[in-house]
Design a protein around this motif. Structure first.
Motif, PDB file in Angstrom:
ATOM      1  N   SER A  54       0.821  -1.215   0.000  1.00  0.00           N
ATOM      2  CA  SER A  54       0.000   0.000   0.000  1.00  0.00           C
ATOM      3  C   SER A  54       0.852   1.262   0.000  1.00  0.00           C
ATOM      4  CB  SER A  54      -0.909   0.024   1.236  1.00  0.00           C
ATOM      5  OG  SER A  54      -1.789  -1.073   1.232  1.00  0.00           O
ATOM      6  N   ARG A  55       0.415   2.218  -0.821  1.00  0.00           N
ATOM      7  CA  ARG A  55       0.944   3.591  -0.850  1.00  0.00           C
ATOM      8  C   ARG A  55       2.402   3.703  -1.317  1.00  0.00           C
ATOM      9  NH1 ARG A  55      -3.025   6.609   1.406  1.00  0.00           N
ATOM     10  NH2 ARG A  55      -4.430   5.580   2.875  1.00  0.00           N
ATOM     11  N   LEU A  56       2.960   2.658  -1.904  1.00  0.00           N
ATOM     12  CA  LEU A  56       4.328   2.773  -2.417  1.00  0.00           C
ATOM     13  C   LEU A  56       4.343   3.630  -3.693  1.00  0.00           C
ATOM     14  CD1 LEU A  56       5.861  -0.808  -2.039  1.00  0.00           C
ATOM     15  CD2 LEU A  56       6.239   1.215  -0.605  1.00  0.00           C
ATOM     16  N   ASP A  57       5.477   4.287  -3.923  1.00  0.00           N
ATOM     17  CA  ASP A  57       5.664   5.078  -5.134  1.00  0.00           C
ATOM     18  C   ASP A  57       6.356   4.194  -6.166  1.00  0.00           C
ATOM     19  OD1 ASP A  57       6.253   6.832  -7.157  1.00  0.00           O
ATOM     20  OD2 ASP A  57       7.031   8.412  -5.832  1.00  0.00           O
ATOM     21  N   LEU A  58       5.571   3.717  -7.138  1.00  0.00           N
ATOM     22  CA  LEU A  58       6.085   2.823  -8.179  1.00  0.00           C
ATOM     23  C   LEU A  58       5.977   3.484  -9.551  1.00  0.00           C
ATOM     24  CD1 LEU A  58       4.372  -0.466  -6.895  1.00  0.00           C
ATOM     25  CD2 LEU A  58       6.748   0.249  -6.528  1.00  0.00           C
ATOM     26  N   GLN A  59       6.019   4.789  -9.572  1.00  0.00           N
ATOM     27  CA  GLN A  59       5.891   5.516 -10.833  1.00  0.00           C
ATOM     28  C   GLN A  59       7.042   5.169 -11.782  1.00  0.00           C
ATOM     29  OE1 GLN A  59       4.230   9.729 -10.414  1.00  0.00           O
ATOM     30  NE2 GLN A  59       5.198   9.437  -8.411  1.00  0.00           N
ATOM     31  N   GLY A  60       6.687   4.829 -13.012  1.00  0.00           N
ATOM     32  CA  GLY A  60       7.687   4.545 -14.021  1.00  0.00           C
ATOM     33  C   GLY A  60       8.375   3.201 -13.883  1.00  0.00           C
ATOM     34  N   VAL A  61       7.990   2.384 -12.917  1.00  0.00           N
ATOM     35  CA  VAL A  61       8.629   1.083 -12.712  1.00  0.00           C
ATOM     36  C   VAL A  61       8.088   0.069 -13.719  1.00  0.00           C
ATOM     37  CG1 VAL A  61       8.950  -0.819 -11.068  1.00  0.00           C
ATOM     38  CG2 VAL A  61       9.042   1.556 -10.276  1.00  0.00           C
ATOM     39  N   VAL A  62       8.954  -0.844 -14.165  1.00  0.00           N
ATOM     40  CA  VAL A  62       8.572  -1.900 -15.098  1.00  0.00           C
ATOM     41  C   VAL A  62       8.554  -3.231 -14.353  1.00  0.00           C
ATOM     42  CG1 VAL A  62       9.186  -3.156 -17.199  1.00  0.00           C
ATOM     43  CG2 VAL A  62       9.565  -0.680 -17.057  1.00  0.00           C
ATOM     44  N   PHE A  63       7.434  -3.949 -14.461  1.00  0.00           N
ATOM     45  CA  PHE A  63       7.317  -5.294 -13.907  1.00  0.00           C
ATOM     46  C   PHE A  63       7.083  -6.260 -15.068  1.00  0.00           C
ATOM     47  CE2 PHE A  63       5.821  -2.495 -10.477  1.00  0.00           C
ATOM     48  CZ  PHE A  63       6.612  -2.931  -9.415  1.00  0.00           C
ATOM     49  N   GLU A  64       7.934  -7.264 -15.196  1.00  0.00           N
ATOM     50  CA  GLU A  64       7.784  -8.242 -16.278  1.00  0.00           C
ATOM     51  C   GLU A  64       7.697  -9.649 -15.689  1.00  0.00           C
ATOM     52  OE1 GLU A  64       9.717  -9.642 -20.559  1.00  0.00           O
ATOM     53  OE2 GLU A  64      10.633  -7.999 -19.409  1.00  0.00           O
ATOM     54  N   ARG A  80       2.579   5.870 -15.223  1.00  0.00           N
ATOM     55  CA  ARG A  80       3.591   5.544 -16.236  1.00  0.00           C
ATOM     56  C   ARG A  80       4.302   4.219 -15.984  1.00  0.00           C
ATOM     57  NH1 ARG A  80       4.219  10.238 -14.301  1.00  0.00           N
ATOM     58  NH2 ARG A  80       6.210   9.718 -13.291  1.00  0.00           N
ATOM     59  N   SER A  81       3.791   3.394 -15.086  1.00  0.00           N
ATOM     60  CA  SER A  81       4.390   2.075 -14.863  1.00  0.00           C
ATOM     61  C   SER A  81       4.020   1.141 -16.007  1.00  0.00           C
ATOM     62  CB  SER A  81       3.920   1.489 -13.525  1.00  0.00           C
ATOM     63  OG  SER A  81       2.497   1.367 -13.492  1.00  0.00           O
ATOM     64  N   ARG A  82       4.815   0.069 -16.189  1.00  0.00           N
ATOM     65  CA  ARG A  82       4.584  -0.911 -17.251  1.00  0.00           C
ATOM     66  C   ARG A  82       4.512  -2.304 -16.642  1.00  0.00           C
ATOM     67  NH1 ARG A  82       3.589   3.286 -18.968  1.00  0.00           N
ATOM     68  NH2 ARG A  82       4.384   4.349 -20.822  1.00  0.00           N
ATOM     69  N   TRP A  83       3.493  -3.053 -17.058  1.00  0.00           N
ATOM     70  CA  TRP A  83       3.248  -4.388 -16.522  1.00  0.00           C
ATOM     71  C   TRP A  83       3.184  -5.355 -17.694  1.00  0.00           C
ATOM     72  CZ3 TRP A  83       2.035  -4.604 -11.063  1.00  0.00           C
ATOM     73  CH2 TRP A  83       2.003  -3.335 -10.458  1.00  0.00           C
ATOM     74  N   LEU A  84       4.160  -6.252 -17.806  1.00  0.00           N
ATOM     75  CA  LEU A  84       4.266  -7.156 -18.942  1.00  0.00           C
ATOM     76  C   LEU A  84       4.076  -8.595 -18.481  1.00  0.00           C
ATOM     77  CD1 LEU A  84       7.508  -5.571 -20.466  1.00  0.00           C
ATOM     78  CD2 LEU A  84       5.151  -4.948 -20.950  1.00  0.00           C
ATOM     79  N   ARG A  85       2.994  -9.219 -18.930  1.00  0.00           N
ATOM     80  CA  ARG A  85       2.704 -10.620 -18.641  1.00  0.00           C
ATOM     81  C   ARG A  85       2.757 -10.925 -17.140  1.00  0.00           C
ATOM     82  NH1 ARG A  85       5.641 -10.145 -23.046  1.00  0.00           N
ATOM     83  NH2 ARG A  85       7.647 -10.603 -22.055  1.00  0.00           N
ATOM     84  N   CYS A  86       2.247 -10.017 -16.348  1.00  0.00           N
ATOM     85  CA  CYS A  86       2.194 -10.214 -14.893  1.00  0.00           C
ATOM     86  C   CYS A  86       0.892 -10.908 -14.486  1.00  0.00           C
ATOM     87  CB  CYS A  86       2.309  -8.868 -14.177  1.00  0.00           C
ATOM     88  SG  CYS A  86       3.924  -8.073 -14.367  1.00  0.00           S
ATOM     89  N   ARG A  87       0.908 -11.517 -13.300  1.00  0.00           N
ATOM     90  CA  ARG A  87      -0.288 -12.160 -12.757  1.00  0.00           C
ATOM     91  C   ARG A  87      -0.639 -11.476 -11.444  1.00  0.00           C
ATOM     92  NH1 ARG A  87       2.724 -16.808 -13.586  1.00  0.00           N
ATOM     93  NH2 ARG A  87       2.567 -17.371 -11.378  1.00  0.00           N
ATOM     94  N   ALA A  88      -1.862 -10.913 -11.403  1.00  0.00           N
ATOM     95  CA  ALA A  88      -2.295 -10.185 -10.210  1.00  0.00           C
ATOM     96  C   ALA A  88      -3.756 -10.496  -9.905  1.00  0.00           C
ATOM     97  CB  ALA A  88      -2.083  -8.680 -10.397  1.00  0.00           C
ATOM     98  N   GLY A  89      -4.115 -11.759 -10.019  1.00  0.00           N
ATOM     99  CA  GLY A  89      -5.491 -12.156  -9.747  1.00  0.00           C
ATOM    100  C   GLY A  89      -5.898 -11.814  -8.323  1.00  0.00           C
ATOM    101  N   GLY A  90      -7.055 -11.155  -8.188  1.00  0.00           N
ATOM    102  CA  GLY A  90      -7.567 -10.810  -6.867  1.00  0.00           C
ATOM    103  C   GLY A  90      -6.828  -9.694  -6.164  1.00  0.00           C
ATOM    104  N   ALA A  91      -5.939  -9.008  -6.856  1.00  0.00           N
ATOM    105  CA  ALA A  91      -5.175  -7.932  -6.219  1.00  0.00           C
ATOM    106  C   ALA A  91      -6.079  -6.744  -5.876  1.00  0.00           C
ATOM    107  CB  ALA A  91      -4.041  -7.470  -7.128  1.00  0.00           C
TER     108      ALA A  91
END
Length: 241
Positions: A54-64, A80-91
């Motif tokens: 919660s409340r983290l600053d993840l601006q511009g971060v890429v998660f693959e 501006r974050s990027r999420w590539l083929r991530c799994r976040a079911g129920g997040a």
């Protein structure tokens, strides 16, 4: 826990981010914060399942290829974050600021986006079955080839949008504005359409099976195919030859 750090030469995602990437580890909130403080802006094959971020600053971060199953990202800064083929079911993504964020090929089934800021966010090839978009700010949001089966999207505006292969089957679309939108494939099968607007919409290539006769008036002024018109006639027990 010691993370593996590598250099990634891929440039197709974001050319302006730090190319040092943390890869192949499970990270706690504290460990993620440490890496961010060190300037790391890319995470690959990392697990954040069930973590409270919660409340983290993840601006511009890429998660693959990262996993966030059951994670809490309440009020995170994801602009501006990027999420590539991530799994976040129920997040839990309630109240996140994801303006200009991009999600490609992600599993976001049953994710909760209540009151999120999603202006100009883009979802491509994502699974969003059962996702909740209650009271989100969504000006300029873009969905492309996404599964939105059973999603709660009440009040969304898709006016004049080109909707490519969006499966809205059984979705809650009450009050949605589809005026002058063009459906390129996709489905509205058994969707909840109370007070939705379709004037000028091109529905010829969409699946509109299950639309009740009482809802036919919603499509006044829309463009439909002969086959779709025949379906409405069958609702009246008329035989179209």
């Amino acid at each position: 826990m010691q993370a593996a750090v590598c250099t990634n030469n891929e440039s197709e995602v974001m050319s302006d981010v730090n190319t040092d990437a943390v890869s192949g580890v499970a990270l706690t909130r504290a460990e993620l914060e440490d890496h961010l403080a060190q300037g790391v802006r890319r995470f690959e094959n990392c697990a954040f399942d069930d973590e409270d971020l919660s409340r983290l600053d993840l601006q511009g971060v890429v998660f693959e290829r990262c996993t966030f199953t059951g994670a809490t990202l309440f009020a995170c800064k994801l602009a501006r974050s990027r999420w590539l083929r991530c799994r976040a079911g129920g997040a839990d993504l309630e109240s996140v600021d994801a303006v200009d964020a991009r999600f490609d090929g992600c599993d976001l089934n049953n994710a909760k986006w209540r009151r999120a800021k999603l202006a100009s966010a883009a979802f491509h090839g994502c699974k969003l079955t059962g996702a909740s978009f209650e009271e989100v700010a969504h000006l300029g949001i873009h969905f492309d080839e996404c599964l939105l089966v059973g999603a709660d999207m009440r009040g969304f505006s898709f006016r004049k949008a080109v909707l490519k292969e969006l499966d809205f089957s059984e979705a809650y679309l009450s009050g949605c504005d589809f005026r002058d939108a063009v459906f390129e494939g996709g489905s509205l099968r058994n969707a909840v359409l109370k007070l939705a607007k379709f004037q000028g919409a091109d529905l010829r290539s969409a699946n509109i099976e299950g639309v009740k006769l009482s809802e036919a008036g919603l499509f006044k002024g829309a463009v439909i195919s002969h086959g779709q018109a025949a379906g409405f006639m069958r609702e009246l027990d008329l035989i179209v030859i």
